[in-house]
Design a protein around this motif. Structure first.
Motif, PDB file in Angstrom:
ATOM      1  N   PRO A 116       2.416 -35.745  21.576  1.00 51.28           N
ATOM      2  CA  PRO A 116       1.624 -36.796  20.941  1.00 51.28           C
ATOM      3  C   PRO A 116       0.193 -36.750  21.471  1.00 51.28           C
ATOM      4  CG  PRO A 116       3.703 -37.662  21.776  1.00 51.28           C
ATOM      5  CD  PRO A 116       3.556 -36.275  22.326  1.00 51.28           C
ATOM      6  N   VAL A 117      -0.771 -36.946  20.590  1.00 51.54           N
ATOM      7  CA  VAL A 117      -2.184 -36.939  20.968  1.00 51.54           C
ATOM      8  C   VAL A 117      -2.749 -38.333  20.736  1.00 51.54           C
ATOM      9  CG1 VAL A 117      -4.457 -35.945  20.532  1.00 51.54           C
ATOM     10  CG2 VAL A 117      -2.412 -34.500  20.337  1.00 51.54           C
ATOM     11  N   LEU A 118      -3.271 -38.936  21.803  1.00 46.48           N
ATOM     12  CA  LEU A 118      -3.919 -40.240  21.731  1.00 46.48           C
ATOM     13  C   LEU A 118      -5.338 -40.104  22.253  1.00 46.48           C
ATOM     14  CD1 LEU A 118      -1.140 -42.605  23.190  1.00 46.48           C
ATOM     15  CD2 LEU A 118      -1.566 -42.031  20.787  1.00 46.48           C
ATOM     16  N   VAL A 119      -6.303 -40.589  21.490  1.00 47.04           N
ATOM     17  CA  VAL A 119      -7.708 -40.555  21.896  1.00 47.04           C
ATOM     18  C   VAL A 119      -8.128 -41.969  22.284  1.00 47.04           C
ATOM     19  CG1 VAL A 119     -10.067 -39.987  21.243  1.00 47.04           C
ATOM     20  CG2 VAL A 119      -8.159 -38.619  20.362  1.00 47.04           C
ATOM     21  N   LEU A 120      -8.555 -42.142  23.525  1.00 43.22           N
ATOM     22  CA  LEU A 120      -8.972 -43.446  24.008  1.00 43.22           C
ATOM     23  C   LEU A 120     -10.459 -43.656  23.767  1.00 43.22           C
ATOM     24  CD1 LEU A 120      -7.016 -43.717  27.400  1.00 43.22           C
ATOM     25  CD2 LEU A 120      -6.263 -44.239  25.064  1.00 43.22           C
ATOM     26  N   ALA A 121     -10.828 -44.908  23.600  1.00 44.22           N
ATOM     27  CA  ALA A 121     -12.218 -45.237  23.308  1.00 44.22           C
ATOM     28  C   ALA A 121     -13.095 -45.188  24.547  1.00 44.22           C
ATOM     29  CB  ALA A 121     -12.303 -46.622  22.664  1.00 44.22           C
ATOM     30  N   GLU A 122     -12.514 -45.445  25.736  1.00 48.25           N
ATOM     31  CA  GLU A 122     -13.320 -45.541  26.946  1.00 48.25           C
ATOM     32  C   GLU A 122     -12.739 -44.694  28.061  1.00 48.25           C
ATOM     33  OE1 GLU A 122     -13.862 -49.541  28.183  1.00 48.25           O
ATOM     34  OE2 GLU A 122     -14.703 -50.232  26.274  1.00 48.25           O
ATOM     35  N   ARG A 123     -13.613 -44.105  28.841  1.00 45.90           N
ATOM     36  CA  ARG A 123     -13.212 -43.332  30.017  1.00 45.90           C
ATOM     37  C   ARG A 123     -12.460 -44.196  31.017  1.00 45.90           C
ATOM     38  NH1 ARG A 123     -11.175 -40.620  33.366  1.00 45.90           N
ATOM     39  NH2 ARG A 123     -12.171 -39.289  34.933  1.00 45.90           N
ATOM     40  N   ARG A 124     -12.845 -45.456  31.118  1.00 48.93           N
ATOM     41  CA  ARG A 124     -12.201 -46.351  32.082  1.00 48.93           C
ATOM     42  C   ARG A 124     -10.702 -46.450  31.831  1.00 48.93           C
ATOM     43  NH1 ARG A 124     -10.047 -50.785  31.234  1.00 48.93           N
ATOM     44  NH2 ARG A 124     -11.011 -50.937  29.166  1.00 48.93           N
ATOM     45  N   ALA A 125     -10.304 -46.567  30.577  1.00 50.99           N
ATOM     46  CA  ALA A 125      -8.882 -46.691  30.251  1.00 50.99           C
ATOM     47  C   ALA A 125      -8.123 -45.436  30.662  1.00 50.99           C
ATOM     48  CB  ALA A 125      -8.700 -46.963  28.765  1.00 50.99           C
ATOM     49  N   LEU A 126      -8.768 -44.279  30.537  1.00 53.48           N
ATOM     50  CA  LEU A 126      -8.125 -43.036  30.954  1.00 53.48           C
ATOM     51  C   LEU A 126      -7.989 -42.990  32.469  1.00 53.48           C
ATOM     52  CD1 LEU A 126      -7.111 -40.301  29.708  1.00 53.48           C
ATOM     53  CD2 LEU A 126      -9.343 -39.353  30.355  1.00 53.48           C
ATOM     54  N   ALA A 127      -9.027 -43.362  33.181  1.00 56.53           N
ATOM     55  CA  ALA A 127      -9.002 -43.327  34.638  1.00 56.53           C
ATOM     56  C   ALA A 127      -7.980 -44.293  35.218  1.00 56.53           C
ATOM     57  CB  ALA A 127     -10.390 -43.635  35.187  1.00 56.53           C
ATOM     58  N   GLU A 128      -7.761 -45.415  34.544  1.00 54.23           N
ATOM     59  CA  GLU A 128      -6.873 -46.457  35.061  1.00 54.23           C
ATOM     60  C   GLU A 128      -5.453 -46.349  34.512  1.00 54.23           C
ATOM     61  OE1 GLU A 128      -8.827 -50.110  34.136  1.00 54.23           O
ATOM     62  OE2 GLU A 128     -10.488 -49.754  35.547  1.00 54.23           O
ATOM     63  N   LEU A 129      -5.139 -45.267  33.843  1.00 58.11           N
ATOM     64  CA  LEU A 129      -3.814 -45.105  33.250  1.00 58.11           C
ATOM     65  C   LEU A 129      -2.716 -45.300  34.293  1.00 58.11           C
ATOM     66  CD1 LEU A 129      -2.245 -44.238  30.662  1.00 58.11           C
ATOM     67  CD2 LEU A 129      -2.332 -41.907  31.544  1.00 58.11           C
ATOM     68  N   ASP A 130      -1.765 -46.168  33.985  1.00 54.42           N
ATOM     69  CA  ASP A 130      -0.658 -46.478  34.902  1.00 54.42           C
ATOM     70  C   ASP A 130       0.551 -46.833  34.052  1.00 54.42           C
ATOM     71  OD1 ASP A 130       0.955 -47.137  37.049  1.00 54.42           O
ATOM     72  OD2 ASP A 130       0.139 -49.168  37.231  1.00 54.42           O
ATOM     73  N   TYR A 131       1.369 -45.844  33.780  1.00 53.33           N
ATOM     74  CA  TYR A 131       2.418 -46.041  32.787  1.00 53.33           C
ATOM     75  C   TYR A 131       3.781 -46.345  33.410  1.00 53.33           C
ATOM     76  CZ  TYR A 131       3.839 -41.152  33.642  1.00 53.33           C
ATOM     77  OH  TYR A 131       4.267 -39.974  34.206  1.00 53.33           O
ATOM     78  N   ASN A 132       4.691 -46.802  32.555  1.00 58.72           N
ATOM     79  CA  ASN A 132       6.071 -47.082  32.943  1.00 58.72           C
ATOM     80  C   ASN A 132       6.855 -45.762  32.862  1.00 58.72           C
ATOM     81  OD1 ASN A 132       8.898 -47.728  32.815  1.00 58.72           O
ATOM     82  ND2 ASN A 132       8.376 -49.834  32.264  1.00 58.72           N
ATOM     83  N   TYR A 133       7.104 -45.142  34.004  1.00 64.42           N
ATOM     84  CA  TYR A 133       7.700 -43.806  34.038  1.00 64.42           C
ATOM     85  C   TYR A 133       9.059 -43.779  33.339  1.00 64.42           C
ATOM     86  CZ  TYR A 133       9.414 -39.376  35.945  1.00 64.42           C
ATOM     87  OH  TYR A 133       9.922 -38.101  36.081  1.00 64.42           O
ATOM     88  N   ASP A 134       9.947 -44.695  33.696  1.00 65.12           N
ATOM     89  CA  ASP A 134      11.306 -44.664  33.145  1.00 65.12           C
ATOM     90  C   ASP A 134      11.309 -44.895  31.640  1.00 65.12           C
ATOM     91  OD1 ASP A 134      12.384 -44.171  35.647  1.00 65.12           O
ATOM     92  OD2 ASP A 134      12.694 -46.292  36.094  1.00 65.12           O
ATOM     93  N   LEU A 135      10.503 -45.833  31.181  1.00 65.26           N
ATOM     94  CA  LEU A 135      10.444 -46.114  29.747  1.00 65.26           C
ATOM     95  C   LEU A 135       9.879 -44.932  28.982  1.00 65.26           C
ATOM     96  CD1 LEU A 135      10.993 -48.327  27.667  1.00 65.26           C
ATOM     97  CD2 LEU A 135       8.650 -49.151  28.031  1.00 65.26           C
ATOM     98  N   LEU A 136       8.825 -44.323  29.527  1.00 68.30           N
ATOM     99  CA  LEU A 136       8.242 -43.167  28.857  1.00 68.30           C
ATOM    100  C   LEU A 136       9.188 -41.971  28.898  1.00 68.30           C
ATOM    101  CD1 LEU A 136       5.749 -42.088  27.389  1.00 68.30           C
ATOM    102  CD2 LEU A 136       4.851 -41.356  29.601  1.00 68.30           C
ATOM    103  N   ASP A 137       9.887 -41.781  29.995  1.00 64.36           N
ATOM    104  CA  ASP A 137      10.850 -40.686  30.108  1.00 64.36           C
ATOM    105  C   ASP A 137      11.918 -40.797  29.027  1.00 64.36           C
ATOM    106  OD1 ASP A 137      12.118 -38.442  31.152  1.00 64.36           O
ATOM    107  OD2 ASP A 137      13.182 -39.569  32.695  1.00 64.36           O
ATOM    108  N   THR A 138      12.429 -41.985  28.825  1.00 62.78           N
ATOM    109  CA  THR A 138      13.458 -42.207  27.810  1.00 62.78           C
ATOM    110  C   THR A 138      12.926 -41.941  26.414  1.00 62.78           C
ATOM    111  OG1 THR A 138      14.583 -43.864  29.179  1.00 62.78           O
ATOM    112  CG2 THR A 138      15.027 -43.919  26.819  1.00 62.78           C
ATOM    113  N   LEU A 139      11.732 -42.443  26.129  1.00 60.84           N
ATOM    114  CA  LEU A 139      11.135 -42.269  24.803  1.00 60.84           C
ATOM    115  C   LEU A 139      10.853 -40.798  24.518  1.00 60.84           C
ATOM    116  CD1 LEU A 139       9.891 -43.491  22.240  1.00 60.84           C
ATOM    117  CD2 LEU A 139       7.738 -43.739  23.516  1.00 60.84           C
ATOM    118  N   MET A 140      10.317 -40.086  25.505  1.00 60.59           N
ATOM    119  CA  MET A 140       9.990 -38.683  25.294  1.00 60.59           C
ATOM    120  C   MET A 140      11.244 -37.840  25.114  1.00 60.59           C
ATOM    121  SD  MET A 140       6.744 -38.259  27.898  1.00 60.59           S
ATOM    122  CE  MET A 140       6.317 -36.600  27.330  1.00 60.59           C
TER     123      MET A 140
END
Length: 280
Positions: A162-186
């Motif tokens: 999946p390709v997601l383009v963020l509007a701001e560099r700050r959002a990319l730098a501060e990325l902090d995702y839910n590992y287990d939830l993303l693992d299941t979805l992927m």
């Protein structure tokens, strides 16, 4: 077996994504390769059979600590550079589970040995709205974080990303995702990484790639995703064959990496990078 350790897509000799490499895996079965990859602990280890197949290609397989992966860009670059250091530069083809990958190695005017891989034929398709909603939830992002000029897509240059383009560099730098939830979805969608990018300047992008399927939180350099991103930009009419794109990845995790992306004359994408041995 002899296991080499290289960092691929290094920038000025630093950073990059570590990969294990076995240059002679002819006598290894699946269980032995998976066990070796788990012991090494890198996101990917590449296993090369040095005996060409009937078409003249060298079989190459990739294992994460958890499972076999159809294609891995950084391990391909690392393998090509390690092999070139031992037998010389040139052009060859790797036969991967994703298909044939053409690779060229050469030493530039700066004295740096680099490898260029050319992906299998690429595809780009829409990311359904329900999947996007679940993906944003797992990433702890909102629709407002996305750049409306760049629609979400799923791009494939050997694996789905999946390709997601963020509007701001700050959002990319501060990325902090839910590992287990993303693992299941992927796992449900057989996505390999999520290519999350923001535009830096014209033809230069910054990227981060969560990689739960590989058993690691994040990939510092992802050649397969960079190739997929090139296909995404071609699909949207923002990249031509005459242009080269630079992807900077890994900076936010302290492993700055440089990936050079260029469209092939057909529906493939080429990615170039340097690689270096990792000291024991």
């Amino acid at each position: 077996m002899e296991i080499l350790r290289y960092a691929a897509f290094t920038r000025d000799g630093h950073g990059g994504n570590p990969a294990g490499i076995v240059l002679d895996a002819a006598d290894l079965d699946d269980a032995a390769m998976l066990a070796a990859a788990a012991q090494i602990g890198y996101s990917e280890t590449a296993f090369l059979t040095p005996i060409p197949d009937p078409d003249g290609a060298l079989p190459l397989r990739y294992f994460s600590p958890k499972a076999e992966v159809a294609f891995c860009g950084h391990a391909t670059i690392a393998t090509a550079v390690a092999r070139a250091e031992r037998v010389g530069t040139g052009t060859l083809t790797f036969r991967t589970p994703a298909g044939a990958i053409d690779v060229t190695t050469n030493t530039g005017d700066d004295g740096v040995l680099r490898a260029t891989l050319t992906s299998v034929p690429t595809t780009v398709r829409p990311l359904p709205g329900d999947d996007l909603t679940r993906l944003l939830t797992a990433l702890r992002l909102t629709p407002a974080d996305l750049d409306p000029a760049w629609p979400p897509r799923v791009a494939n240059a050997g694996n789905d990303h999946p390709v997601l383009v963020l509007a701001e560099r700050r959002a990319l730098a501060e990325l902090d995702y839910n590992y287990d939830l993303l693992d299941t979805l992927m796992a449900q969608h057989a996505w390999t990484t999520v290519q999350i990018v923001c535009e830096d300047t014209s033809h230069r992008w910054r990227a981060r790639d969560p990689f739960p399927p590989g058993g690691v939180r994040e990939d510092p350099a992802t050649g397969a995703a960079a190739a997929a991103f090139g296909a995404y930009l071609r699909e949207l009419g923002d990249l031509t064959e005459a242009e080269r794109l630079t992807v900077w990845q890994g900076e936010d995790m302290g492993a700055a990496s440089e990936l050079l992306v260029q469209l092939a004359p057909d529906d493939r994408v080429s990615v170039t990078g340097a690689a270096r041995p990792i000291p024991a």
